[in-house]
Design a protein around this motif. Structure first.
Motif, PDB file in Angstrom:
ATOM      1  N   ARG A  57       0.825  -1.202   0.000  1.00  0.00           N
ATOM      2  CA  ARG A  57       0.000   0.000   0.000  1.00  0.00           C
ATOM      3  C   ARG A  57       0.861   1.255   0.000  1.00  0.00           C
ATOM      4  NH1 ARG A  57      -4.869   1.728  -1.763  1.00  0.00           N
ATOM      5  NH2 ARG A  57      -5.852   3.201  -0.335  1.00  0.00           N
ATOM      6  N   LEU A  58       1.937   1.252   0.760  1.00  0.00           N
ATOM      7  CA  LEU A  58       2.829   2.405   0.782  1.00  0.00           C
ATOM      8  C   LEU A  58       3.496   2.618  -0.578  1.00  0.00           C
ATOM      9  CD1 LEU A  58       4.639   2.192   4.252  1.00  0.00           C
ATOM     10  CD2 LEU A  58       3.071   3.985   3.478  1.00  0.00           C
ATOM     11  N   THR A  59       3.933   1.537  -1.216  1.00  0.00           N
ATOM     12  CA  THR A  59       4.580   1.708  -2.519  1.00  0.00           C
ATOM     13  C   THR A  59       3.589   2.222  -3.561  1.00  0.00           C
ATOM     14  OG1 THR A  59       4.243  -0.639  -3.036  1.00  0.00           O
ATOM     15  CG2 THR A  59       6.359  -0.019  -2.092  1.00  0.00           C
ATOM     16  N   ASP A  60       2.338   1.795  -3.460  1.00  0.00           N
ATOM     17  CA  ASP A  60       1.315   2.331  -4.372  1.00  0.00           C
ATOM     18  C   ASP A  60       1.176   3.841  -4.178  1.00  0.00           C
ATOM     19  OD1 ASP A  60       0.797  -0.162  -5.385  1.00  0.00           O
ATOM     20  OD2 ASP A  60      -1.024  -0.492  -4.212  1.00  0.00           O
ATOM     21  N   TYR A  61       1.185   4.258  -2.915  1.00  0.00           N
ATOM     22  CA  TYR A  61       1.076   5.695  -2.644  1.00  0.00           C
ATOM     23  C   TYR A  61       2.331   6.422  -3.127  1.00  0.00           C
ATOM     24  CZ  TYR A  61       1.169  10.182  -0.413  1.00  0.00           C
ATOM     25  OH  TYR A  61       1.280  11.537  -0.210  1.00  0.00           O
ATOM     26  N   PHE A  62       3.496   5.849  -2.876  1.00  0.00           N
ATOM     27  CA  PHE A  62       4.735   6.492  -3.307  1.00  0.00           C
ATOM     28  C   PHE A  62       4.732   6.732  -4.814  1.00  0.00           C
ATOM     29  CE2 PHE A  62       7.264   4.392   0.392  1.00  0.00           C
ATOM     30  CZ  PHE A  62       6.707   5.288   1.280  1.00  0.00           C
ATOM     31  N   GLN A  63       4.265   5.760  -5.573  1.00  0.00           N
ATOM     32  CA  GLN A  63       4.231   5.913  -7.027  1.00  0.00           C
ATOM     33  C   GLN A  63       3.347   7.086  -7.436  1.00  0.00           C
ATOM     34  OE1 GLN A  63       3.028   1.863  -8.093  1.00  0.00           O
ATOM     35  NE2 GLN A  63       5.027   1.545  -9.064  1.00  0.00           N
ATOM     36  N   LEU A  64       2.190   7.202  -6.778  1.00  0.00           N
ATOM     37  CA  LEU A  64       1.286   8.296  -7.095  1.00  0.00           C
ATOM     38  C   LEU A  64       1.900   9.637  -6.695  1.00  0.00           C
ATOM     39  CD1 LEU A  64      -1.461   9.124  -8.205  1.00  0.00           C
ATOM     40  CD2 LEU A  64      -2.423   8.808  -5.918  1.00  0.00           C
ATOM     41  N   ALA A  65       2.518   9.686  -5.517  1.00  0.00           N
ATOM     42  CA  ALA A  65       3.152  10.926  -5.055  1.00  0.00           C
ATOM     43  C   ALA A  65       4.303  11.317  -5.969  1.00  0.00           C
ATOM     44  CB  ALA A  65       3.635  10.759  -3.613  1.00  0.00           C
ATOM     45  N   MET A  66       5.012  10.331  -6.488  1.00  0.00           N
ATOM     46  CA  MET A  66       6.099  10.624  -7.421  1.00  0.00           C
ATOM     47  C   MET A  66       5.550  11.209  -8.724  1.00  0.00           C
ATOM     48  SD  MET A  66       8.462   7.234  -6.798  1.00  0.00           S
ATOM     49  CE  MET A  66       9.475   7.516  -8.241  1.00  0.00           C
ATOM     50  N   SER A  67       4.408  10.703  -9.176  1.00  0.00           N
ATOM     51  CA  SER A  67       3.816  11.225 -10.410  1.00  0.00           C
ATOM     52  C   SER A  67       3.367  12.672 -10.247  1.00  0.00           C
ATOM     53  CB  SER A  67       2.629  10.356 -10.836  1.00  0.00           C
ATOM     54  OG  SER A  67       1.511  10.554  -9.980  1.00  0.00           O
ATOM     55  N   ARG A  68       3.126  13.087  -8.996  1.00  0.00           N
ATOM     56  CA  ARG A  68       2.747  14.477  -8.713  1.00  0.00           C
ATOM     57  C   ARG A  68       3.961  15.336  -8.389  1.00  0.00           C
ATOM     58  NH1 ARG A  68      -1.844  12.176  -5.161  1.00  0.00           N
ATOM     59  NH2 ARG A  68      -0.400  12.587  -3.430  1.00  0.00           N
ATOM     60  N   GLY A  69       5.150  14.743  -8.439  1.00  0.00           N
ATOM     61  CA  GLY A  69       6.374  15.486  -8.167  1.00  0.00           C
ATOM     62  C   GLY A  69       6.624  15.729  -6.693  1.00  0.00           C
ATOM     63  N   GLU A  70       6.018  14.920  -5.807  1.00  0.00           N
ATOM     64  CA  GLU A  70       6.138  15.136  -4.365  1.00  0.00           C
ATOM     65  C   GLU A  70       7.237  14.288  -3.731  1.00  0.00           C
ATOM     66  OE1 GLU A  70       1.413  16.134  -3.524  1.00  0.00           O
ATOM     67  OE2 GLU A  70       2.152  14.086  -3.350  1.00  0.00           O
ATOM     68  N   LEU A  71       7.586  13.166  -4.368  1.00  0.00           N
ATOM     69  CA  LEU A  71       8.627  12.283  -3.861  1.00  0.00           C
ATOM     70  C   LEU A  71       9.553  11.879  -4.994  1.00  0.00           C
ATOM     71  CD1 LEU A  71       6.543   9.831  -1.594  1.00  0.00           C
ATOM     72  CD2 LEU A  71       8.003  11.703  -0.813  1.00  0.00           C
ATOM     73  N   ALA A  72      10.775  11.483  -4.648  1.00  0.00           N
ATOM     74  CA  ALA A  72      11.739  10.973  -5.631  1.00  0.00           C
ATOM     75  C   ALA A  72      12.394   9.744  -5.029  1.00  0.00           C
ATOM     76  CB  ALA A  72      12.784  12.040  -5.958  1.00  0.00           C
ATOM     77  N   ILE A  73      11.939   8.550  -5.438  1.00  0.00           N
ATOM     78  CA  ILE A  73      12.384   7.290  -4.840  1.00  0.00           C
ATOM     79  C   ILE A  73      12.805   6.328  -5.937  1.00  0.00           C
ATOM     80  CG2 ILE A  73      11.716   5.328  -3.390  1.00  0.00           C
ATOM     81  CD1 ILE A  73       9.570   7.114  -2.139  1.00  0.00           C
ATOM     82  N   ASP A  74      13.992   5.715  -5.770  1.00  0.00           N
ATOM     83  CA  ASP A  74      14.464   4.727  -6.742  1.00  0.00           C
ATOM     84  C   ASP A  74      13.972   3.318  -6.404  1.00  0.00           C
ATOM     85  OD1 ASP A  74      15.887   6.619  -8.216  1.00  0.00           O
ATOM     86  OD2 ASP A  74      17.642   6.447  -6.911  1.00  0.00           O
ATOM     87  N   ASP A  75      14.051   2.967  -5.134  1.00  0.00           N
ATOM     88  CA  ASP A  75      13.685   1.616  -4.689  1.00  0.00           C
ATOM     89  C   ASP A  75      12.473   1.732  -3.757  1.00  0.00           C
ATOM     90  OD1 ASP A  75      13.504  -0.902  -3.469  1.00  0.00           O
ATOM     91  OD2 ASP A  75      15.669  -1.237  -3.615  1.00  0.00           O
ATOM     92  N   LEU A  76      11.292   1.519  -4.312  1.00  0.00           N
ATOM     93  CA  LEU A  76      10.061   1.736  -3.549  1.00  0.00           C
ATOM     94  C   LEU A  76       9.898   0.774  -2.366  1.00  0.00           C
ATOM     95  CD1 LEU A  76       7.578   2.453  -6.479  1.00  0.00           C
ATOM     96  CD2 LEU A  76       8.719   4.104  -5.008  1.00  0.00           C
ATOM     97  N   PRO A  77      10.100  -0.544  -2.555  1.00  0.00           N
ATOM     98  CA  PRO A  77       9.960  -1.441  -1.399  1.00  0.00           C
ATOM     99  C   PRO A  77      10.940  -1.121  -0.285  1.00  0.00           C
ATOM    100  CG  PRO A  77       9.877  -2.691  -3.446  1.00  0.00           C
ATOM    101  CD  PRO A  77      10.309  -1.302  -3.809  1.00  0.00           C
TER     102      PRO A  77
END
Length: 204
Positions: free
Chosen positions: A136-156
């Motif tokens: 669930r957190l990785t799903d949120y991270f992906q969405l936040a990244m698409s909005r330019g709010e996070l920058a993560i290489d390794d989501l898990p």
């Protein structure tokens, strides 16, 4: 009958699980008797055995169901539309409460104590809780990244890093018996530090 786990579901299934949950948490695996579980569940021993012919299966199912319930409560608090600081704070607060709860501690201790007896229990516990939160957190991270709010290489990895940050100081102290309860200020201090450190590393 569930072909995957060998457990039969029926109208008294939840009733049996609730009774077993109560007894296992009070007495542990070794101390829990089938008679006590049947009494707590208000069913006959025959009914109990019809669902769970093995006490090991019953214990494993109790741990899995409760961990899944707690994880699902945590992930339902993740509002995909909110900014990372708000989402992390809410999810982290729920995780900390579970880590420190009487139930969370008892299940953790029982799982550790019974790891040699039930080598597959840890994996079941993990799949029912931490892995669900990670997804669930990785799903949120992906969405936040698409909005330019996070920058993560390794989501898990990032999801697990945040979960571990929420354990800092609190979890070791309660596991080793240094401290039994924590104030709201103590919990918020750790939570705020976890969110701040996570965003310092991954905030866009």
């Amino acid at each position: 009958m569930n072909a995957l786990d060998g457990i039969r579901r029926g109208r008294k299934f939840d009733q049996v699980l609730e009774g077993a949950r109560e007894v296992f948490l009070n007495d542990g695996f070794e101390g829990a008797s089938v008679d006590d579980i049947a009494k707590a569940a208000c069913v006959s021993k025959a009914t109990l055995y019809s669902y769970f012919p093995d006490k090991r299966l019953l214990f494993t199912e109790v741990a899995k169901c409760e961990c899944r319930r707690q994880a699902e409560e945590a992930v339902t608090r993740i509002d995909m539309s909110r900014p990372p600081r708000d989402v992390l704070a809410e999810a982290g607060r729920h995780m900390i409460r579970f880590y420190l709860s009487d139930f969370g501690q008892r299940v953790f201790r029982i799982c550790v104590a019974e790891s040699d007896r039930f080598p597959d229990l840890g994996e079941s516990f993990y799949d029912s809780g931490p892995r669900l939160v990670e997804k669930r957190l990785t799903d949120y991270f992906q969405l936040a990244m698409s909005r330019g709010e996070l920058a993560i290489d390794d989501l898990p990895l990032a999801a697990h890093q945040f979960a571990e940050l929420c354990k800092v100081e609190l979890f070791p102290r309660i596991v080793f018996g240094v401290q039994a309860t924590f104030t709201t200020d103590e919990i918020e201090r750790v939570l705020t530090g976890a969110v701040d450190m996570f965003l310092a590393r991954y905030g866009a």
